[in-house]
Scaffold this motif. Structure first.
Motif, PDB file in Angstrom:
ATOM      1  N   ALA A 151     -18.825  21.122 -16.988  1.00 54.91           N
ATOM      2  CA  ALA A 151     -19.657  22.249 -16.588  1.00 54.91           C
ATOM      3  C   ALA A 151     -18.722  23.412 -16.260  1.00 54.91           C
ATOM      4  CB  ALA A 151     -20.499  21.893 -15.367  1.00 54.91           C
ATOM      5  N   VAL A 152     -18.948  24.539 -16.921  1.00 47.96           N
ATOM      6  CA  VAL A 152     -18.108  25.709 -16.700  1.00 47.96           C
ATOM      7  C   VAL A 152     -18.994  26.942 -16.562  1.00 47.96           C
ATOM      8  CG1 VAL A 152     -16.202  24.714 -18.035  1.00 47.96           C
ATOM      9  CG2 VAL A 152     -17.832  26.252 -19.158  1.00 47.96           C
ATOM     10  N   CYS A 153     -18.413  27.986 -15.993  1.00 47.30           N
ATOM     11  CA  CYS A 153     -19.085  29.285 -15.930  1.00 47.30           C
ATOM     12  C   CYS A 153     -18.328  30.279 -16.796  1.00 47.30           C
ATOM     13  CB  CYS A 153     -19.134  29.799 -14.495  1.00 47.30           C
ATOM     14  SG  CYS A 153     -20.299  28.917 -13.447  1.00 47.30           S
ATOM     15  N   VAL A 154     -19.071  31.130 -17.475  1.00 47.06           N
ATOM     16  CA  VAL A 154     -18.481  32.196 -18.279  1.00 47.06           C
ATOM     17  C   VAL A 154     -18.723  33.513 -17.555  1.00 47.06           C
ATOM     18  CG1 VAL A 154     -18.454  33.354 -20.519  1.00 47.06           C
ATOM     19  CG2 VAL A 154     -18.933  30.895 -20.395  1.00 47.06           C
ATOM     20  N   ASN A 155     -17.637  34.137 -17.098  1.00 47.10           N
ATOM     21  CA  ASN A 155     -17.730  35.408 -16.373  1.00 47.10           C
ATOM     22  C   ASN A 155     -18.616  35.324 -15.133  1.00 47.10           C
ATOM     23  OD1 ASN A 155     -15.925  37.036 -17.710  1.00 47.10           O
ATOM     24  ND2 ASN A 155     -17.416  38.626 -18.177  1.00 47.10           N
TER      25      ASN A 155
END
Length: 214
Positions: A151-155
């Motif tokens: 799980a990652v966040c972009v910006n």
């Protein structure tokens, strides 16, 4: 073999006559089905378990109910963990609104005691995470296992789940889907205006909601 697996085997033999004949109908190798019945459905993958129980006409709620019966209705076999709606980069977990909780096996929780659940929305990871399931996320701020699902966040926006490959100066987010139109996204920090990737945690398990349907 547990009582549930016995019932599944009996149903296969009643409807199809044998596991090899059922294998031909469902399109899954007979050895895979034998292994699923021997090890238990909890040890199976989504690509194996879901087609088998769908082909046999089972309601997933029946599967969940009978698995709990097999476990002796011992609530200690499961632990409720937080189910979050969305998580943005930089937001402490304790400050995120918890939508609900959902049980995961105690053995899994013991291996990942800080883990939490996120709902999968969309088909970009449907080889391993069916749309609508709850992915169990073990918190981490770096990619410790290259090409594993994270799980990652972009910006700083809400979390997305993809397989993550580390680059010399950036990341690639790689779908794992039956739909080939989902693109690989490359984030090269050597290029100006590249969006920032923030790692939230690694996907270590998933569970299905009680109202799951095909």
């Amino acid at each position: 073999m547990g009582k549930l697996e016995d019932q599944i085997r009996d149903r296969i033999e009643l409807i199809y006559g044998s596991i090899p004949k059922f294998s031909d109908e469902v399109g899954i190798p007979a050895q895979t089905i034998y292994g699923l019945l021997k090890r238990g459905i909890n040890a199976g993958t989504a690509s194996t378990v879901l087609p088998v129980i769908a082909k046999l006409g089972y309601d997933l709620n029946w599967i969940v109910k009978n698995r709990l019966i097999d476990a002796g209705n011992d609530s200690s076999d499961f632990v409720d963990v937080p189910l979050y709606g969305s998580i943005a980069a930089g937001t402490p977990i304790e400050m995120v609104e918890v939508e609900n909780t959902h049980p995961v096996p105690t053995k899994v929780h013991d291996m990942h005691p800080e883990a939490f659940l996120l709902k999968i929305e969309g088909e970009s990871m449907n080889h391993i995470l069916p749309n609508g399931c709850y992915a169990l996320i073990d918190p981490s701020n770096e990619v410790e296992k290259d090409n594993d699902p994270y799980a990652v966040c972009v910006n700083g926006y809400a979390a997305t789940i993809k397989r993550v490959k580390k680059l010399a100066n950036g990341f690639q987010l790689v779908p794992d889907s039956t739909d080939p139109t989902y693109p690989v996204q490359t984030f090269n920090y050597n290029e100006p205006d590249t969006e920032t990737i923030t790692v939230i945690g690694r996907v270590v398990y998933y569970v299905l909601p009680y109202d799951w349907s095909f």
